[in-house]
Design a protein around this motif. Sequence first.
Motif: not given
Ligand code: F6P
Length: 304
Positions: A145, A156, A174, A185
């Motif tokens: 991840e 958050y 983002k 990303y």
């Molecule tokens: O909340 C689950 C998760 O997989 C986190 O580990 C990760 O940081 C996040 O989702 C990514 O999602 P977003 O980019 O929307 O914060």
Amino acid sequence: MSEAEAVDDLRKKLEHYMRQYEPIDGTVENISFARVENMGETVTAHKVAGQKESGILGYLSGMRALPQTIYFTRHGESEYNVLGRIGGDANLSPRGQKYAHALSEYINAIAGQEPMAVWTSELRRTKQTAAEIMAPKRAVRALNELDAGICEGLTYEEMQERFPQEFAWRDQDKLRYRYPWGESYIDIMTRLRPVLSALEDEDNVVVVGHQAVLRCMLGYFLDAKLDELPYMTVPLHTIVKLTSYGYKYKVEMIKLPIECVDTHRKQPKNCSITRTSADALLTVPSHYDTLPSNLWQNSTEAQL
Ligand code: F6P
């Protein structure tokens, strides 16, 4: 149309192409080119040099038009998902374990008929999700991840409290925002590139991944707009089945009936660094503050 009409139509199309194009002959031309014949059966490269050019050549060589099915799923609900915490290497929650079991029943039924492979990340929640699937497994580091750097393990709400400016910057862009000591990303897309190429050569693969990583992978196969990627909906406890037709993919969302939290946070309207905490937290999905002991016995009774 009838077969005869279709053949006639194709012949006319070829004649049309032959009037519009002329063949390139490497022995007389002084330009660089790559030629792909019969859907990648033969690939000829002439004077192709440079990093980008070689990359394009690699991409062309990997072209295929064979039918392909890929199953994507996030890991089952983890203890961190329940608590609204991001990142980390948490175990599955009991509901996540139930999903792992249901997923294996679904996939094992297919694996009994055709060869199947399973790719997970190196994190334990994906390995636990794939544990009961009866097929060869590979743990791929590039499927881990998004690394949230200094925000790993926070909710958050805690991010807003400790790093309000970072939280607002992320909401502003983002896709490109990189967590301090972590990733963006765009960074994940870069590390996923070899995995995506390898995946294009596979059939019947189950990819057990994570929210951000799967947004990038699905966005790639479904041709999503870059800026939309970080907000794509990839819910927990859902199998996303992609089936190729030509160079496009049909998508089916198969939701397995096991309750779970929602981890999708929409972009809030106010992304200014001077916004109030209430504005910043407006779209944060509900979660538990501690792991509830009653949740697992009768999940419909438990309240968020
Ligand atoms: O909340 C689950 C998760 O997989 C986190 O580990 C990760 O940081 C996040 O989702 C990514 O999602 P977003 O980019 O929307 O914060």
